[in-house]
Design a protein around this motif. Structure first.
Motif, short mmCIF file in Angstrom:
data_model
loop_
_atom_site.label_atom_id
_atom_site.label_comp_id
_atom_site.label_asym_id
_atom_site.label_seq_id
_atom_site.Cartn_x
_atom_site.Cartn_y
_atom_site.Cartn_z
N SER A 53 -11.23 7.41 -8.22
CA SER A 53 -10.66 8.68 -8.65
C SER A 53 -9.67 8.53 -9.77
CB SER A 53 -9.96 9.35 -7.46
OG SER A 53 -8.91 8.54 -7.01
N GLY A 54 -9.48 7.32 -10.28
CA GLY A 54 -8.54 7.12 -11.37
C GLY A 54 -7.10 7.13 -10.94
N GLY A 55 -6.86 7.01 -9.62
CA GLY A 55 -5.49 6.97 -9.13
C GLY A 55 -4.82 8.32 -9.08
N ARG A 56 -5.60 9.42 -9.17
CA ARG A 56 -5.00 10.74 -9.22
C ARG A 56 -4.87 11.36 -7.85
NH1 ARG A 56 -8.30 10.49 -13.71
NH2 ARG A 56 -7.25 10.85 -15.69
N LEU A 57 -4.79 10.58 -6.82
CA LEU A 57 -4.66 11.12 -5.48
C LEU A 57 -3.21 11.44 -5.20
CD1 LEU A 57 -7.04 8.77 -3.54
CD2 LEU A 57 -7.50 11.03 -4.43
N GLY A 58 -3.01 12.51 -4.42
CA GLY A 58 -1.65 12.93 -4.10
C GLY A 58 -1.03 12.03 -3.06
N SER A 59 0.21 12.33 -2.76
CA SER A 59 0.96 11.50 -1.82
C SER A 59 0.38 11.60 -0.42
CB SER A 59 2.43 11.93 -1.80
OG SER A 59 3.15 11.18 -0.86
N PRO B 275 -3.36 0.77 -13.95
CA PRO B 275 -2.53 1.87 -13.45
C PRO B 275 -2.88 3.20 -14.08
CG PRO B 275 -1.30 0.61 -15.05
CD PRO B 275 -2.62 -0.11 -14.88
N GLN B 276 -2.56 4.26 -13.37
CA GLN B 276 -2.72 5.61 -13.91
C GLN B 276 -1.36 6.04 -14.47
OE1 GLN B 276 -5.28 7.57 -14.36
NE2 GLN B 276 -4.04 9.27 -15.14
N ILE B 277 -1.27 6.15 -15.79
CA ILE B 277 -0.01 6.53 -16.45
C ILE B 277 -0.26 7.83 -17.18
CG2 ILE B 277 1.71 5.86 -18.15
CD1 ILE B 277 1.11 2.95 -17.54
N ASP B 278 0.28 8.92 -16.64
CA ASP B 278 0.09 10.24 -17.24
C ASP B 278 1.16 10.58 -18.26
OD1 ASP B 278 -2.19 10.72 -15.73
OD2 ASP B 278 -1.06 11.50 -14.04
N ASP B 279 2.23 9.80 -18.34
CA ASP B 279 3.29 10.05 -19.31
C ASP B 279 3.84 8.69 -19.76
OD1 ASP B 279 5.29 10.95 -20.90
OD2 ASP B 279 6.42 11.99 -19.35
N VAL B 280 3.44 8.26 -20.94
CA VAL B 280 3.91 6.97 -21.46
C VAL B 280 5.40 7.02 -21.75
CG1 VAL B 280 3.60 5.26 -23.28
CG2 VAL B 280 1.62 6.51 -22.41
N GLY B 281 5.89 8.17 -22.14
CA GLY B 281 7.31 8.31 -22.41
C GLY B 281 8.17 8.06 -21.18
N LEU B 282 7.62 8.34 -20.01
CA LEU B 282 8.39 8.10 -18.78
C LEU B 282 8.60 6.61 -18.55
CD1 LEU B 282 9.71 9.24 -16.25
CD2 LEU B 282 7.48 9.22 -15.14
N VAL B 283 7.63 5.79 -18.93
CA VAL B 283 7.79 4.34 -18.80
C VAL B 283 8.93 3.86 -19.68
CG1 VAL B 283 6.63 2.12 -19.02
CG2 VAL B 283 5.32 4.13 -18.30
N LEU C 180 7.72 -3.04 -11.95
CA LEU C 180 6.74 -3.50 -10.96
C LEU C 180 6.81 -2.65 -9.69
CD1 LEU C 180 7.11 -7.37 -11.40
CD2 LEU C 180 5.29 -5.89 -12.27
N GLY C 181 8.02 -2.28 -9.29
CA GLY C 181 8.14 -1.42 -8.11
C GLY C 181 7.52 -0.05 -8.34
N ALA C 182 7.71 0.51 -9.54
CA ALA C 182 7.11 1.81 -9.84
C ALA C 182 5.60 1.73 -9.88
CB ALA C 182 7.65 2.33 -11.17
N LEU C 183 5.05 0.66 -10.44
CA LEU C 183 3.60 0.50 -10.45
C LEU C 183 3.05 0.33 -9.04
CD1 LEU C 183 3.10 -1.86 -13.53
CD2 LEU C 183 2.66 0.61 -13.40
N SER C 184 3.79 -0.33 -8.17
CA SER C 184 3.30 -0.56 -6.81
C SER C 184 3.14 0.73 -6.02
CB SER C 184 4.25 -1.50 -6.06
OG SER C 184 5.48 -0.86 -5.79
N THR C 185 3.86 1.78 -6.40
CA THR C 185 3.76 3.06 -5.70
C THR C 185 3.14 4.15 -6.57
OG1 THR C 185 6.03 3.58 -6.39
CG2 THR C 185 5.73 2.59 -4.22
N SER C 186 2.49 3.77 -7.67
CA SER C 186 1.84 4.74 -8.57
C SER C 186 2.81 5.82 -9.01
CB SER C 186 0.61 5.36 -7.90
OG SER C 186 -0.32 4.37 -7.52
N SER C 187 3.99 5.42 -9.45
CA SER C 187 5.04 6.38 -9.79
C SER C 187 4.90 6.97 -11.18
CB SER C 187 6.41 5.70 -9.67
OG SER C 187 6.67 5.34 -8.33
N TYR C 188 3.82 6.63 -11.88
CA TYR C 188 3.63 7.18 -13.23
C TYR C 188 2.47 8.16 -13.28
CZ TYR C 188 6.98 3.70 -14.71
OH TYR C 188 8.12 2.96 -14.85
N GLU C 189 1.89 8.51 -12.12
CA GLU C 189 0.93 9.60 -12.12
C GLU C 189 1.68 10.92 -12.01
OE1 GLU C 189 -1.59 8.58 -8.93
OE2 GLU C 189 -0.25 9.35 -7.38
N LYS C 190 1.06 11.99 -12.43
CA LYS C 190 1.79 13.24 -12.67
C LYS C 190 2.44 13.80 -11.42
CE LYS C 190 1.50 17.32 -15.51
NZ LYS C 190 0.66 18.12 -16.44
N ILE C 191 1.80 13.64 -10.27
CA ILE C 191 2.37 14.20 -9.05
C ILE C 191 3.69 13.52 -8.70
CG2 ILE C 191 1.20 12.61 -7.46
CD1 ILE C 191 0.82 14.98 -5.58
#
Length: 272
Positions: A93-99, A116-124, A175-186
């Motif tokens: 699903s491209g990592g777009r699953l909700g919490s 990783p699914q990164i919906d906002d590069v600026g957030l990184v 690394l911690g943010a990537l481990s919890t998919s913290s860069y997807e939009k939700i």
């Protein structure tokens, strides 16, 4: 005359009252026997009339039953709900699953780091600045205002020491943010999801920071067991490092949690 009358009654009774199959053959045989004195043409005509009448009714009934059965099957197929598709993995699903769905499907942990699914590069980039420069800078000023200097500022100036120490903090948080998919939009649309991801990702980052600190102590030669009865450089350095580690983790947790909650308020077109 009586025989013809009897045959007429049998001919009227057989098609509607007798069951199909072998029972129909008996009257036919009896009927053909009774008209044996007649001409062959009349006997053939009478027998064929009985057989054709029964055959037509059999074919009509069979066709009606087949039509009814096909109609029932079609109605059952229409009433049955369509089969649900198998659940997708986060990879598919491209990592777009909700919490709520995140831990209910099959997940490949390595995909969170390598794909990783990164919906906002600026957030990184914003996370890197906040966790690697702004928060360590505030911590450094706090130490200086308190009249002390952290160990990572002793042999260097404020700017270089903050950037050097903050880079390690920023990498741990990334690394911690990537481990919890913290860069997807939700993760930056709903405050509840954002707080959950920051706490879980922060725990992962704190573990990495603790391991990195232990490795640094080993390489620096301050890894001997602590003797509480002897106050030496080893004990002082370990206690000092432990205190700084607690300050770093607390400051990063508060700063990143506040930043992510604020980020949810300015997200355009948030996920419902």
């Amino acid at each position: 005359v009586l025989g013809l009358v009897w045959l007429t009654g049998v001919a009227a009774y057989v098609p509607t009252h007798l069951p199909r199959g072998r029972a129909l053959a008996v009257p036919l045989r009896h009927a053909s026997g009774h008209v044996s004195g007649s001409s062959s043409g009349s006997r053939y005509s009478f027998s064929s009339r009985l057989v054709c009448t029964a055959t037509d009714k059999d074919e009509t009934s069979a066709a009606d039953e087949a039509a009814d059965e096909a109609s029932d099957v079609s109605e059952r197929e229409q009433l049955q709900p369509p089969p649900s598709p198998p659940p997708k993995t986060v990879w598919e699903s491209g990592g777009r699953l909700g919490s709520d769905e995140e831990f209910e499907v099959d997940d490949d942990p390595l995909a969170r780091f390598f794909d990783p699914q990164i919906d906002d590069v600026g957030l990184v980039l914003a996370d890197a600045q906040i966790s690697g420069i702004i928060i360590p800078g505030l911590v450094a000023f706090s130490y200086l205002f308190a009249g002390s200097r952290p160990s990572w500022l002793e042999d260097t100036n404020l700017v270089l020491g903050t950037i050097s120490h903050g880079s390690s903090l920023g990498i741990c948080w990334l690394l911690g943010a990537l481990s919890t998919s913290s860069y997807e939009k939700i993760a930056f649309s709903k405050p509840g999801v954002a707080a959950e991801r920051v706490i879980k990702g922060g725990a992962f980052a704190a573990g990495l920071l603790i391991v990195a600190t232990q490795v640094r102590l080993v390489l620096s030669g301050f890894s001997a067991p602590i003797d509480p009865n002897v106050i030496d450089d080893n004990l002082v350095e370990q206690l000092r490092t432990g205190g700084e580690l607690v300050v770093d983790i607390a400051a990063e947790a508060i700063g990143l949690l506040a930043w992510r909650l604020f980020r949810c308020t300015i997200t355009t077109d948030p996920v419902e």
